[in-house]
Design an enzyme around this catalytic site. Structure first.
Site, PDB file in Angstrom:
ATOM      1  N   LYS A 201      48.704  37.196  41.456  1.00  0.00           N
ATOM      2  CA  LYS A 201      49.131  35.849  41.845  1.00  0.00           C
ATOM      3  C   LYS A 201      49.863  35.175  40.680  1.00  0.00           C
ATOM      4  CE  LYS A 201      47.277  31.376  43.130  1.00  0.00           C
ATOM      5  NZ  LYS A 201      46.104  30.581  43.403  1.00  0.00           N
ATOM      6  N   GLU A 207      45.444  42.873  32.172  1.00  0.00           N
ATOM      7  CA  GLU A 207      45.056  44.195  32.682  1.00  0.00           C
ATOM      8  C   GLU A 207      46.132  44.733  33.624  1.00  0.00           C
ATOM      9  OE1 GLU A 207      43.107  41.519  32.613  1.00  0.00           O
ATOM     10  OE2 GLU A 207      40.990  42.024  32.341  1.00  0.00           O
ATOM     11  N   GLY A 262      42.814  33.425  44.523  1.00  0.00           N
ATOM     12  CA  GLY A 262      42.847  34.876  44.333  1.00  0.00           C
ATOM     13  C   GLY A 262      41.827  35.611  45.182  1.00  0.00           C
ATOM     14  N   ARG A 263      40.577  35.112  45.182  1.00  0.00           N
ATOM     15  CA  ARG A 263      39.524  35.835  45.916  1.00  0.00           C
ATOM     16  C   ARG A 263      39.558  35.537  47.414  1.00  0.00           C
ATOM     17  NH1 ARG A 263      37.853  32.329  42.249  1.00  0.00           N
ATOM     18  NH2 ARG A 263      36.763  30.424  42.844  1.00  0.00           N
ATOM     19  N   GLU A 348      32.127  34.153  41.785  1.00  0.00           N
ATOM     20  CA  GLU A 348      33.223  33.447  41.099  1.00  0.00           C
ATOM     21  C   GLU A 348      33.421  32.056  41.722  1.00  0.00           C
ATOM     22  OE1 GLU A 348      37.503  34.817  40.978  1.00  0.00           O
ATOM     23  OE2 GLU A 348      36.985  35.446  38.957  1.00  0.00           O
ATOM     24  N   HIS A 379      16.612  54.664  49.059  1.00  0.00           N
ATOM     25  CA  HIS A 379      16.078  55.682  48.149  1.00  0.00           C
ATOM     26  C   HIS A 379      16.313  55.299  46.700  1.00  0.00           C
ATOM     27  CE1 HIS A 379      15.169  58.352  51.488  1.00  0.00           C
ATOM     28  NE2 HIS A 379      16.207  57.776  52.048  1.00  0.00           N
ATOM     29  N   LYS A 507      39.006  35.514  28.014  1.00  0.00           N
ATOM     30  CA  LYS A 507      40.433  35.854  27.959  1.00  0.00           C
ATOM     31  C   LYS A 507      41.063  35.245  26.708  1.00  0.00           C
ATOM     32  CE  LYS A 507      41.346  35.719  32.964  1.00  0.00           C
ATOM     33  NZ  LYS A 507      42.101  35.015  34.007  1.00  0.00           N
TER      34      LYS A 507
HETATM   35  O1  F6P Z   1      40.119  36.301  35.952  1.00  0.00           O
HETATM   36  C1  F6P Z   1      39.775  35.934  37.225  1.00  0.00           C
HETATM   37  C2  F6P Z   1      40.958  35.929  38.144  1.00  0.00           C
HETATM   38  O2  F6P Z   1      41.742  34.820  37.911  1.00  0.00           O
HETATM   39  C3  F6P Z   1      40.522  35.992  39.602  1.00  0.00           C
HETATM   40  O3  F6P Z   1      40.187  34.773  40.117  1.00  0.00           O
HETATM   41  C4  F6P Z   1      41.718  36.630  40.231  1.00  0.00           C
HETATM   42  O4  F6P Z   1      41.412  37.122  41.494  1.00  0.00           O
HETATM   43  C5  F6P Z   1      42.024  37.690  39.215  1.00  0.00           C
HETATM   44  O5  F6P Z   1      41.764  37.088  37.974  1.00  0.00           O
HETATM   45  C6  F6P Z   1      43.427  38.247  39.242  1.00  0.00           C
HETATM   46  O6  F6P Z   1      44.374  37.253  39.060  1.00  0.00           O
HETATM   47  P1  F6P Z   1      45.899  37.519  39.353  1.00  0.00           P
HETATM   48  O7  F6P Z   1      46.047  37.815  40.799  1.00  0.00           O
HETATM   49  O8  F6P Z   1      46.607  36.267  38.961  1.00  0.00           O
HETATM   50  O9  F6P Z   1      46.333  38.690  38.521  1.00  0.00           O
END
Ligand code: F6P
Length: 541
Positions: A201, A207, A262-263, A348, A379, A507
């Site tokens: 987003k 990452e 995002g979520r 979150e 189990h 971060k």
């Molecule tokens: O670090 C948390 C977060 O902001 C989440 O809320 C989000 O889903 C994820 O990182 C990824 O964010 P992006 O879609 O901006 O890469």
């Protein structure tokens, strides 16, 4: 509005909890023969049986009083109407607009349907083999590079809808910055037939950008021509400029918007992997299922409303029974990633202590979410559910019909599911335990001495969510049910479910530590961090 603990209903619930200290579910079933029916609600293809909970009619009435006192109905309408309820980020919260039926939320309908159309054309081009790689070959594999909401939603749904896969392309998901994730994925793939979706987003998530850069190198090592990027990289983002700066073609960008968290974003173009795996018709059916649940959530009375009931039962256990965690136990192999997905959605969103209107909350909020698909969990950790010292309410999720009617597997699966919820409620007393030891050949005195090892307290609560079958539509409804459950709880507690400031500090610190590690320099940090950095640096020389 004052804090929840100062409401009349909160005090009444406290009193009710004290008065009903020894509330026993088995007695409640005996006292009310129609309890199972009375404590069941069905909507959007999902039946919720909440009769195995520590509640009476009075409990539900008091919980609904609390919901009313907290203005829940008004808050639901405010979210649906697009008010800027995400106050800390000054944003609307409109994931529901992504699945709204024509006529509702008209201000976003145009842009939403334009992106759906773009997705549809893209999916068709890939499926028909019209979208070709740099050697002119068809795309056989698609790798989604994203993390958090840009990974978990599409990954979970793609897995859940395996029976609907069209097999034209294979989907892969890379999220971890640990190179092992990307490396192991790419080992199985060929650059000339692989397409990457960079899903972010913000398009600032390190990452994702690190993985995307390495994927681009992998492609270009083979293609030896920058022009190949346009045939092999598409992006989903709300940050169009940053995507272009990364070098992805403007035509290859699927936009999303600030008003989608995002979520909560799998309904947007973040769901592109789902559409590629299952086809656009199934993706639209997923949206339809969520819209079914939205309609139910906005129109059903509070005490007949699935997300409201599940949310309020959670409040009952968290705030009045001191439950610290909540188990989600899908008895469906295809829902293997469901609990992991709900972990982000719930933790979150509601893992917070700041009161939206100022100050901090003095009571617990969102629980620790955990679980695994049945029967595997039986189990493993079910021992703790049955005999441990923790109080863990659980959700069992199961379908009446299997996609794989093989022998009596599904009957066994279903039997296990309902036996577990029954065992949690029933428990086993000392006399029963003793008799079992005697039947096993133990002497009377041994049986008496050991009985307590087999005693199970029982009276442990659970919900059962029954699906006719796990289809795109029922899955859409199921996900929306949990989204709204989380929202309900946030309203009761007065927290903003739609920001995530808690993830920022780590971060920020990493932006200082990473360059220092990369450059082999020491920086001013605590002794432990300094020693760990030193050890790392020593190994890199
Ligand atoms: O670090 C948390 C977060 O902001 C989440 O809320 C989000 O889903 C994820 O990182 C990824 O964010 P992006 O879609 O901006 O890469």
């Amino acid at each position: 509005m004052t804090k929840p603990t100062t409401t009349i209903a909160w005090a009444a619930l406290r009193g009710h909890r004290t008065a009903s200290g020894d509330m026993n579910m088995l007695n409640l079933f005996q006292q009310q023969p129609n309890r199972a029916a009375a404590f069941s609600v069905e909507a959007a293809g999902i039946a919720l049986d909440y009769s195995k909970n520590l509640v009476t009619d009075e409990t539900i009435a008091l919980l609904m009083d609390l919901a009313k006192e907290r203005g829940l109905s008004e808050r639901i309408q405010a979210m649906m109407a697009g008010e800027s309820i995400n106050t800390t980020e000054k944003r609307q919260v409109l994931h529901t607009a992504l699945r709204a039926r024509s006529g509702s939320l008209p201000e976003h309908m145009g842009e939403v349907s334009a992106v759906l159309k773009k997705m549809e054309e893209f999916v068709a081009a890939v499926h028909r083999g019209q979208w070709r790689g740099f050697t002119g070959q068809k795309i056989t594999d698609v790798v989604n590079i994203g993390i958090g909401g840009s990974d978990l939603g599409p990954m979970m749904v793609t897995q859940a809808l395996t029976p609907y896969h069209q097999r034209d392309v294979q989907l892969h998901f890379v999220s971890n910055v640990d190179a092992s994730d990307l490396t192991e994925t790419l080992k199985r793939l060929k650059p000339e037939t692989t397409l990457f979706i960079v899903a972010s987003k913000t398009f600032t998530t390190t990452e994702t950008l690190t993985n995307a850069r390495s994927a681009r190198h992998w492609l270009l090592d083979s293609a030896q021509d920058d022009a190949a990027v346009a045939r092999h990289f598409v992006a989903v983002s709300a940050n169009i400029e940053k995507v272009k700066n990364f070098g992805i073609d403007a035509d290859n960008i699927f936009p999303m918007w600030d008003w989608v968290g995002g979520r909560y974003s799998l309904w947007s173009a973040i769901g592109l992997p789902i559409a590629l795996a299952c086809g656009m018709a199934n993706f639209r059916a997923l949206l339809e299922g969520a819209a079914d649940m939205d309609e139910h959530f906005t129109s059903a009375p509070l005490d007949k409303n699935l997300p409201v009931l599940m949310g309020m039962l959670g409040v009952w256990y968290i705030n009045f029974w001191d439950a610290e965690s909540h188990a989600i136990l899908p008895y469906d192999h295809y829902l293997g990633a469901f609990t992991k997905y709900i972990q982000q959605l719930d933790m979150e969103s509601n893992g917070k202590s700041a009161y939206q209107q100022g100050g901090y909350l003095e009571h617990h909020t969102g629980p620790v979410i955990w679980g695994e698909p049945g029967t595997n969990g039986q189990h493993s950790f079910h021992q703790l559910l049955h005999q441990g010292t923790r109080f863990v309410p659980a959700d069992f999720i199961v379908s009446l019909t299997s996609h794989n009617p093989l022998g009596d597997h599904h009957t066994q699966l279903f039997a296990n599911c309902i036996s577990q919820s029954r065992a949690l409620m029933l428990g086993k007393n000392a006399a029963q335990a003793q008799a079992e030891f005697i039947a096993m050949g133990y002497s009377d005195s041994e049986a008496a001495a050991l009985a307590h090892h087999k005693v199970m307290p029982g009276n442990r609560p659970s919900n059962t969510l029954l699906l006719e079958k796990l289809t795109p539509r029922t899955l859409g409804a199921l996900i929306a049910l949990y989204e709204h459950k989380v929202f309900v709880q946030s309203v009761i507690w007065g927290i903003n479910a739609f920001d995530q400031w808690g993830v920022e500090l780590g971060k920020q610190l990493c932006t200082e530590i990473y360059p220092a590690l990369a450059g082999g320099q020491a920086i001013e940090v605590d002794g432990s961090t300094a020693a760990l950095m030193q050890k790392f640096n020593a190994k890199q020389q």
